[in-house]
Design a protein around this motif. Structure first.
Motif, PDB file in Angstrom:
ATOM      1  N   LEU A  64       1.624  10.090  -0.277  1.00 40.63           N
ATOM      2  CA  LEU A  64       2.379   9.737   0.939  1.00 40.63           C
ATOM      3  C   LEU A  64       3.502  10.601   0.918  1.00 40.63           C
ATOM      4  O   LEU A  64       4.043  11.197   1.919  1.00 40.63           O
ATOM      5  CB  LEU A  64       2.712   8.364   1.152  1.00 40.63           C
ATOM      6  CG  LEU A  64       1.626   7.556   1.382  1.00 40.63           C
ATOM      7  CD1 LEU A  64       2.194   5.945   1.927  1.00 40.63           C
ATOM      8  CD2 LEU A  64       0.575   7.884   2.486  1.00 40.63           C
ATOM      9  N   VAL A 112      13.107  11.400  16.745  1.00 41.72           N
ATOM     10  CA  VAL A 112      13.733  10.903  17.631  1.00 41.72           C
ATOM     11  C   VAL A 112      15.244  11.571  17.965  1.00 41.72           C
ATOM     12  O   VAL A 112      15.441  12.145  18.835  1.00 41.72           O
ATOM     13  CB  VAL A 112      13.834   9.458  17.624  1.00 41.72           C
ATOM     14  CG1 VAL A 112      14.494   8.875  18.621  1.00 41.72           C
ATOM     15  CG2 VAL A 112      12.281   8.927  17.633  1.00 41.72           C
ATOM     16  N   LEU A 152       9.226   0.908  10.080  1.00 42.39           N
ATOM     17  CA  LEU A 152       7.798   1.052  10.057  1.00 42.39           C
ATOM     18  C   LEU A 152       6.987  -0.056   9.406  1.00 42.39           C
ATOM     19  O   LEU A 152       5.801   0.458   9.232  1.00 42.39           O
ATOM     20  CB  LEU A 152       7.663   2.701   9.409  1.00 42.39           C
ATOM     21  CG  LEU A 152       7.540   3.903  10.023  1.00 42.39           C
ATOM     22  CD1 LEU A 152       6.177   4.153  10.578  1.00 42.39           C
ATOM     23  CD2 LEU A 152       8.815   4.048  11.001  1.00 42.39           C
ATOM     24  N   GLY A 182       8.803   2.521  16.222  1.00 40.66           N
ATOM     25  CA  GLY A 182       8.369   2.470  14.974  1.00 40.66           C
ATOM     26  C   GLY A 182       6.852   1.637  15.187  1.00 40.66           C
ATOM     27  O   GLY A 182       6.884   1.020  15.832  1.00 40.66           O
TER      28      GLY A 182
HETATM   29 CO1  B1M Z   1       4.513   4.261   4.132  1.00 45.68          CO
HETATM   30  N1  B1M Z   1       3.680   2.997   5.301  1.00 45.68           N
HETATM   31  N2  B1M Z   1       5.000   2.842   2.726  1.00 45.68           N
HETATM   32  N3  B1M Z   1       5.433   5.752   3.424  1.00 45.68           N
HETATM   33  N4  B1M Z   1       4.040   5.398   5.468  1.00 45.68           N
HETATM   34  C1  B1M Z   1       3.072   3.343   6.360  1.00 45.68           C
HETATM   35  C2  B1M Z   1       4.246   2.888   7.570  1.00 45.68           C
HETATM   36  C3  B1M Z   1       1.652   2.402   6.646  1.00 45.68           C
HETATM   37  C4  B1M Z   1       1.339   1.882   8.016  1.00 45.68           C
HETATM   38  C5  B1M Z   1       0.738   3.135   5.774  1.00 45.68           C
HETATM   39  C6  B1M Z   1      -0.767   2.545   5.898  1.00 45.68           C
HETATM   40  O1  B1M Z   1      -0.675   1.318   5.262  1.00 45.68           O
HETATM   41  N5  B1M Z   1      -1.657   2.795   6.552  1.00 45.68           N
HETATM   42  C7  B1M Z   1       2.240   1.168   5.695  1.00 45.68           C
HETATM   43  C8  B1M Z   1       2.946   0.078   6.637  1.00 45.68           C
HETATM   44  C9  B1M Z   1       2.226  -1.137   6.688  1.00 45.68           C
HETATM   45  C10 B1M Z   1       2.784  -2.191   7.644  1.00 45.68           C
HETATM   46  O2  B1M Z   1       3.934  -2.819   7.291  1.00 45.68           O
HETATM   47  N6  B1M Z   1       2.208  -2.660   8.521  1.00 45.68           N
HETATM   48  C11 B1M Z   1       3.209   1.523   4.960  1.00 45.68           C
HETATM   49  C12 B1M Z   1       3.371   1.027   3.696  1.00 45.68           C
HETATM   50  C13 B1M Z   1       2.767   0.028   3.281  1.00 45.68           C
HETATM   51  C14 B1M Z   1       4.640   1.585   2.713  1.00 45.68           C
HETATM   52  C15 B1M Z   1       4.964   0.932   1.251  1.00 45.68           C
HETATM   53  C16 B1M Z   1       5.165  -0.246   1.261  1.00 45.68           C
HETATM   54  C17 B1M Z   1       4.028   1.400   0.391  1.00 45.68           C
HETATM   55  C18 B1M Z   1       4.273   0.986  -0.996  1.00 45.68           C
HETATM   56  O3  B1M Z   1       5.393   1.064  -1.823  1.00 45.68           O
HETATM   57  N7  B1M Z   1       3.305  -0.012  -1.631  1.00 45.68           N
HETATM   58  C19 B1M Z   1       6.333   1.835   1.006  1.00 45.68           C
HETATM   59  C20 B1M Z   1       7.549   1.070   1.695  1.00 45.68           C
HETATM   60  C21 B1M Z   1       8.658   1.984   1.509  1.00 45.68           C
HETATM   61  C22 B1M Z   1       9.954   1.414   2.129  1.00 45.68           C
HETATM   62  O4  B1M Z   1      10.193   1.828   3.158  1.00 45.68           O
HETATM   63  N8  B1M Z   1      10.637   0.372   1.580  1.00 45.68           N
HETATM   64  C23 B1M Z   1       6.135   3.187   2.020  1.00 45.68           C
HETATM   65  C24 B1M Z   1       6.463   4.389   1.548  1.00 45.68           C
HETATM   66  C25 B1M Z   1       6.406   5.369   2.268  1.00 45.68           C
HETATM   67  C26 B1M Z   1       6.811   7.002   1.531  1.00 45.68           C
HETATM   68  C27 B1M Z   1       8.200   6.998   1.390  1.00 45.68           C
HETATM   69  C28 B1M Z   1       5.893   7.401   0.619  1.00 45.68           C
HETATM   70  C29 B1M Z   1       6.415   7.979   2.847  1.00 45.68           C
HETATM   71  C30 B1M Z   1       7.715   7.991   3.608  1.00 45.68           C
HETATM   72  C31 B1M Z   1       8.538   9.423   3.541  1.00 45.68           C
HETATM   73  C32 B1M Z   1       9.514   9.777   4.453  1.00 45.68           C
HETATM   74  O5  B1M Z   1       9.663   9.360   5.506  1.00 45.68           O
HETATM   75  N9  B1M Z   1      10.214  10.656   3.877  1.00 45.68           N
HETATM   76  C33 B1M Z   1       5.438   7.034   3.785  1.00 45.68           C
HETATM   77  C34 B1M Z   1       4.612   7.637   4.802  1.00 45.68           C
HETATM   78  C35 B1M Z   1       4.763   8.974   4.974  1.00 45.68           C
HETATM   79  C36 B1M Z   1       3.888   6.611   5.711  1.00 45.68           C
HETATM   80  C37 B1M Z   1       2.979   7.205   6.720  1.00 45.68           C
HETATM   81  C38 B1M Z   1       1.670   7.834   6.099  1.00 45.68           C
HETATM   82  C39 B1M Z   1       3.237   8.024   7.536  1.00 45.68           C
HETATM   83  C40 B1M Z   1       4.732   7.876   8.445  1.00 45.68           C
HETATM   84  C41 B1M Z   1       5.127   8.980   9.289  1.00 45.68           C
HETATM   85  O6  B1M Z   1       5.922   9.608   8.817  1.00 45.68           O
HETATM   86  N10 B1M Z   1       4.613   9.163  10.481  1.00 45.68           N
HETATM   87  C42 B1M Z   1       2.738   5.625   7.349  1.00 45.68           C
HETATM   88  C43 B1M Z   1       1.375   5.569   8.179  1.00 45.68           C
HETATM   89  C44 B1M Z   1       1.576   6.010   9.462  1.00 45.68           C
HETATM   90  O7  B1M Z   1       2.462   6.029  10.212  1.00 45.68           O
HETATM   91  N11 B1M Z   1       0.443   6.412  10.295  1.00 45.68           N
HETATM   92  C45 B1M Z   1       3.082   4.844   6.483  1.00 45.68           C
HETATM   93  C46 B1M Z   1       5.056  10.403  11.324  1.00 45.68           C
HETATM   94  C47 B1M Z   1       5.809   9.917  12.140  1.00 45.68           C
HETATM   95  C48 B1M Z   1       6.384  11.195  13.077  1.00 45.68           C
HETATM   96  O8  B1M Z   1       5.471   9.152  12.874  1.00 45.68           O
HETATM   97  O9  B1M Z   1       7.066   7.399  11.820  1.00 45.68           O
HETATM   98  O10 B1M Z   1       5.412   6.505  13.460  1.00 45.68           O
HETATM   99  P1  B1M Z   1       6.441   7.632  13.039  1.00 45.68           P
HETATM  100  O11 B1M Z   1       7.460   7.919  14.332  1.00 45.68           O
HETATM  101  C49 B1M Z   1       6.915   7.830  15.574  1.00 45.68           C
HETATM  102  C50 B1M Z   1       6.871   6.590  16.249  1.00 45.68           C
HETATM  103  O12 B1M Z   1       6.614   5.325  15.418  1.00 45.68           O
HETATM  104  C51 B1M Z   1       8.203   6.681  17.129  1.00 45.68           C
HETATM  105  O13 B1M Z   1       8.357   7.932  17.123  1.00 45.68           O
HETATM  106  C52 B1M Z   1       8.102   8.683  16.401  1.00 45.68           C
HETATM  107  C53 B1M Z   1       7.574  10.003  16.768  1.00 45.68           C
HETATM  108  O14 B1M Z   1       6.518   9.996  17.535  1.00 45.68           O
HETATM  109  N12 B1M Z   1       9.385   5.929  16.455  1.00 45.68           N
HETATM  110  C54 B1M Z   1      10.516   5.768  17.376  1.00 45.68           C
HETATM  111  C55 B1M Z   1       9.768   5.902  15.219  1.00 45.68           C
HETATM  112  N13 B1M Z   1      10.944   5.441  15.109  1.00 45.68           N
HETATM  113  C56 B1M Z   1      11.286   5.167  16.496  1.00 45.68           C
HETATM  114  C57 B1M Z   1      12.703   4.779  17.010  1.00 45.68           C
HETATM  115  C58 B1M Z   1      12.863   4.877  18.362  1.00 45.68           C
HETATM  116  C59 B1M Z   1      11.745   5.137  19.227  1.00 45.68           C
HETATM  117  C60 B1M Z   1      10.689   5.501  18.835  1.00 45.68           C
HETATM  118  O15 B1M Z   1      14.045   4.388  19.017  1.00 45.68           O
HETATM  119  C61 B1M Z   1      15.009   4.103  18.131  1.00 45.68           C
END
Ligand code: B1M
Length: 216
Positions: A64, A112, A152, A182
């Motif tokens: 990740l 964003v 997230l 998110g």
């Molecule tokens: Co994490 N992670 N992660 N992770 N990670 C998810 C979110 C997860 C869904 C993966 C999975 O299980 N399929 C899951 C969450 C489960 C849940 O709670 N339901 C998860 C988990 C469990 C975890 C850890 C707990 C894992 C662990 O340690 N056991 C841990 C938590 C750490 C913490 O935050 N305390 C963790 C850690 C990480 C990394 C740090 C390794 C890494 C992040 C690296 C970084 O950001 N530099 C990571 C990653 C990469 C992911 C996934 C794979 C990808 C997230 C991402 O960047 N997506 C993610 C799975 C997934 O999302 N499919 C996952 C690309 C990005 C462009 O999309 O962030 O969704 P996104 O943003 C979108 C929209 O959501 C929206 O617009 C964006 C652009 O279109 N949006 C907004 C976001 N913010 C917005 C704000 C707004 C409006 C729209 O207005 C203010």
């Protein structure tokens, strides 16, 4: 030609290869593809695939991390191109944005923020793991029109509600709008916690915030 590049770009994010991601992103842009389309149709789905592999136990935390680095590397090239696509004369407003406390996911929030900047907003990006009181202090300091809260994790989304409560306690809620986003957030969640808006992705966020500040 560019289809092949898009596929390599997607694969470099899935494989967690920042060097290749940056290089191919530049080639993709040079071939004339719309940068927003690259984000929404190639990079974000690649990250979803990474999430899926993690859920299925095929990927682990280091995967990740590396995929996140690859996406960020691609965004160093795509981000400025997103901004260059817009022509803005005056700022529609000031936005304070960050990922809530306990949550270090930064890519969606940064996307964003980039799109808002591209649309002319004054953006104060507080980063990740932002304490409730930091949002309130910054909103006050810069006289924000909107506070944007990214979360997230299902475990951190309740901190979006905490910020809204703290803004109210500081007497700012009347003049500062709040938008949440998110993966775990939804319109229902936004309504339940008293947010003014919700957006599913970065382009919707820009549109929703323009509406909140009366720019449309
Ligand atoms: Co994490 N992670 N992660 N992770 N990670 C998810 C979110 C997860 C869904 C993966 C999975 O299980 N399929 C899951 C969450 C489960 C849940 O709670 N339901 C998860 C988990 C469990 C975890 C850890 C707990 C894992 C662990 O340690 N056991 C841990 C938590 C750490 C913490 O935050 N305390 C963790 C850690 C990480 C990394 C740090 C390794 C890494 C992040 C690296 C970084 O950001 N530099 C990571 C990653 C990469 C992911 C996934 C794979 C990808 C997230 C991402 O960047 N997506 C993610 C799975 C997934 O999302 N499919 C996952 C690309 C990005 C462009 O999309 O962030 O969704 P996104 O943003 C979108 C929209 O959501 C929206 O617009 C964006 C652009 O279109 N949006 C907004 C976001 N913010 C917005 C704000 C707004 C409006 C729209 O207005 C203010």
């Amino acid at each position: 030609m560019s289809d092949q590049h898009l596929q390599i770009l997607s694969q470099s994010v899935i494989d967690g290869d920042p060097g290749q991601a940056r290089q191919v992103a530049a080639q993709v842009l040079a071939s004339g593809v719309d940068p927003l389309q690259v984000v929404e149709e190639t990079l974000s789905p690649a990250m979803d695939e990474v999430g899926l592999r993690y859920e299925e136990g095929d990927y682990f935390i280091p995967d990740l991390v590396m995929s996140g680095e690859a996406m960020k590397a691609a965004m160093t090239v795509i981000g400025p191109a997103l901004a260059a696509h817009q022509e803005v004369r005056s700022s529609p407003g000031t936005v304070v944005i960050g990922t809530v406390q306990g949550d270090i996911h930064e890519i969606g929030k940064s996307l964003v923020a980039t799109m808002l900047e591209a649309a002319g907003f004054q953006v104060h990006d507080l980063g990740v793991d932002v304490p409730v009181e930091t949002f309130v202090a910054k909103a006050q300091e810069v006289d924000a029109d909107v506070v944007g809260l990214s979360a997230l994790l299902t475990t951190t989304m309740r901190n979006q509600q905490e910020v809204i409560k703290a803004l109210a306690e500081a007497g700012l809620r009347e003049r500062v709008k709040v938008i949440v986003g998110g993966a775990p957030a939804s319109p229902e969640w936004a309504a339940r916690i008293g947010a003014d808006g919700y957006a599913e992705n970065a382009s919707e966020a820009v549109q929703a915030i323009r509406e909140l500040v009366g720019a449309d």
